[in-house]
Design a protein around this motif. Structure first.
Motif, PDB file in Angstrom:
ATOM      1  N   ASP A 135       0.997  -1.162   0.116  1.00  0.00           N
ATOM      2  CA  ASP A 135       0.004   0.001  -0.089  1.00  0.00           C
ATOM      3  C   ASP A 135       0.731   1.405   0.034  1.00  0.00           C
ATOM      4  OD1 ASP A 135       0.879   0.419   2.697  1.00  0.00           O
ATOM      5  OD2 ASP A 135      -1.089  -0.169   3.515  1.00  0.00           O
ATOM      6  N   SER A 136       0.296   2.431  -0.063  1.00  0.00           N
ATOM      7  CA  SER A 136       1.075   3.511  -0.137  1.00  0.00           C
ATOM      8  C   SER A 136       1.780   4.170   0.963  1.00  0.00           C
ATOM      9  CB  SER A 136       0.086   4.776  -0.353  1.00  0.00           C
ATOM     10  OG  SER A 136      -1.029   4.925   0.576  1.00  0.00           O
ATOM     11  N   SER A 182      -8.271  -1.506  -2.888  1.00  0.00           N
ATOM     12  CA  SER A 182      -9.126  -0.677  -3.761  1.00  0.00           C
ATOM     13  C   SER A 182      -8.487   0.594  -3.780  1.00  0.00           C
ATOM     14  CB  SER A 182     -10.506  -0.569  -2.856  1.00  0.00           C
ATOM     15  OG  SER A 182      -9.880   0.133  -1.470  1.00  0.00           O
ATOM     16  N   PRO A 183      -8.736   1.491  -4.603  1.00  0.00           N
ATOM     17  CA  PRO A 183      -8.073   2.849  -4.975  1.00  0.00           C
ATOM     18  C   PRO A 183      -8.036   3.692  -3.519  1.00  0.00           C
ATOM     19  CG  PRO A 183      -9.950   2.363  -6.697  1.00  0.00           C
ATOM     20  CD  PRO A 183     -10.027   1.321  -5.616  1.00  0.00           C
ATOM     21  N   ASP A 184      -8.968   3.701  -2.521  1.00  0.00           N
ATOM     22  CA  ASP A 184      -8.622   4.316  -1.440  1.00  0.00           C
ATOM     23  C   ASP A 184      -8.176   3.620  -0.134  1.00  0.00           C
ATOM     24  OD1 ASP A 184     -10.816   2.450  -0.571  1.00  0.00           O
ATOM     25  OD2 ASP A 184     -12.225   4.002  -0.079  1.00  0.00           O
ATOM     26  N   GLU A 185      -7.876   2.234  -0.664  1.00  0.00           N
ATOM     27  CA  GLU A 185      -7.012   1.317   0.353  1.00  0.00           C
ATOM     28  C   GLU A 185      -7.725   0.949   1.509  1.00  0.00           C
ATOM     29  OE1 GLU A 185      -2.994   3.081   0.826  1.00  0.00           O
ATOM     30  OE2 GLU A 185      -2.465   2.366  -1.421  1.00  0.00           O
ATOM     31  N   LYS A 186      -8.981   1.212   1.490  1.00  0.00           N
ATOM     32  CA  LYS A 186      -9.821   0.740   2.630  1.00  0.00           C
ATOM     33  C   LYS A 186     -10.203  -0.803   2.412  1.00  0.00           C
ATOM     34  CE  LYS A 186     -11.338   5.440   3.803  1.00  0.00           C
ATOM     35  NZ  LYS A 186     -12.476   6.170   3.910  1.00  0.00           N
ATOM     36  N   GLY A 233     -12.010   1.475  -9.879  1.00  0.00           N
ATOM     37  CA  GLY A 233     -12.150   0.526  -8.653  1.00  0.00           C
ATOM     38  C   GLY A 233     -12.799  -0.786  -8.986  1.00  0.00           C
TER      39      GLY A 233
END
Length: 305
Positions: A135-136, A182-186, A233
């Motif tokens: 992840d980021s 997911s794009p928001d990493e949630k 997504g």
């Protein structure tokens, strides 16, 4: 499954095929255990692109990593005593490999040197690690599949934090395989091959998981394997056994299906090309790299360094 609209079905094109000189038509310990003793001259996995547009892939039974340039030419980068599967970039010149035999390994692509990164947890060997994603924030999520399945649902999902802390997040998975964020990493998506499905794993602010659910259910002789996510997504699911790659919306409804005309072992995928909107897929049993134009570009994959 009820669908308001049937998905578009499109056949992949062939990008490149392993040259005969690189094939090894011999028995291997890996194939004896995982391919019913069949002779497997290769079994391709782990596609990932570098910044120059070269594709790197693994060959599990023979412990090899190859680079395929944009023209489709193959170069052997490393060959070692291992069973490499998934790969992601640790930094610009180092690939991190989930190696079924050895644990997490790192490969210097300039020298071809392969060395340990994380071989054991608390002095205990992993069951057989399979795939990974960063992840980021630099957290590494990876699966420990081994020979787990519905008969023995104790495959694992781990998170390795940048400070070295290793968290066991799930320990009840019947064959955890590919992972994607997911794009928001949630949310982490987890392919559950021998459960023939994809799980949805919410990642909570305190680092725990809760209310893990079954997001997508497939069918057939084998289940979901490699995963990827596009910029909208949508989830891309490689499904060996069927020879399909599914494109799923946020309701897990198939909106497109890419189909292999070169074997049914569509094991893993990666977005590539100058705009990251071409989908590449390993067809493992024939040693073929397939490709097709995607609806959206793929998410840029995070690197910790």
């Amino acid at each position: 499954m009820f669908l308001l609209s049937p998905p578009d079905v499109i056949s992949f094109d062939v990008f490149s095929t392993m040259p005969p000189a690189l094939r090894k038509p011999e028995r291997s310990a890996w194939a004896d255990a995982n391919r019913g003793g069949a002779v497997s001259d290769s079994f391709l996995e782990g596609p990932v692109f570098d910044d120059a547009g070269n594709l790197y892939i693994t060959d599990i039974p023979w412990g090899r990593v190859f680079r395929i340039d944009p023209a489709g030419q193959w170069t052997l980068i490393a060959e070692y005593d291992g069973e490499p599967n998934g790969m992601k970039w640790l930094n610009a010149t180092t690939l991190l490999i989930t190696d079924y035999k050895n644990g997490l390994m790192q490969l210097d692509i300039n020298t071809g040197n392969v060395s340990p990164f994380l071989e054991r947890r608390n002095s205990e060997r992993f069951r057989g690690v399979n795939d990974l994603i960063f992840d980021s924030a630099g957290n590494l999520y990876f699966t420990d599949q081994g020979q787990s399945g519905l008969h023995d649902p104790n495959g694992r999902l781990y998170r390795l934090r940048p400070n070295g802390q290793l968290d066991l997040m799930l320990a009840n998975v019947p064959s955890p395989n590919g992972v994607a964020l997911s794009p928001d990493e949630k949310v982490l998506y987890l392919a559950v091959t021998r459960g023939n499905c994809v799980w949805r794993v919410p990642l909570l602010p305190d680092g725990s998981v809760s209310k893990v659910s079954q997001f997508f259910t497939s069918y057939g002789p084998s289940g979901p394997d490699g995963l990827a996510v596009d910029q909208s997504g949508n989830l891309v699911v490689a499904n060996p056994g069927l020879g399909y790659v599914w494109l799923l919306n946020d309701r897990a409804e198939p909106i497109k299906v890419w189909r292999s005309d070169n074997g049914t072992s569509t094991t893993n995928i990666a977005f590539g090309g100058p705009d990251r909107q071409t989908l590449y897929c390993t067809e493992s049993t024939t040693g073929t790299i397939l490709r097709a134009r995607a609806l959206q570009a793929g998410l840029t994959l995070a690197r910790p360094q």
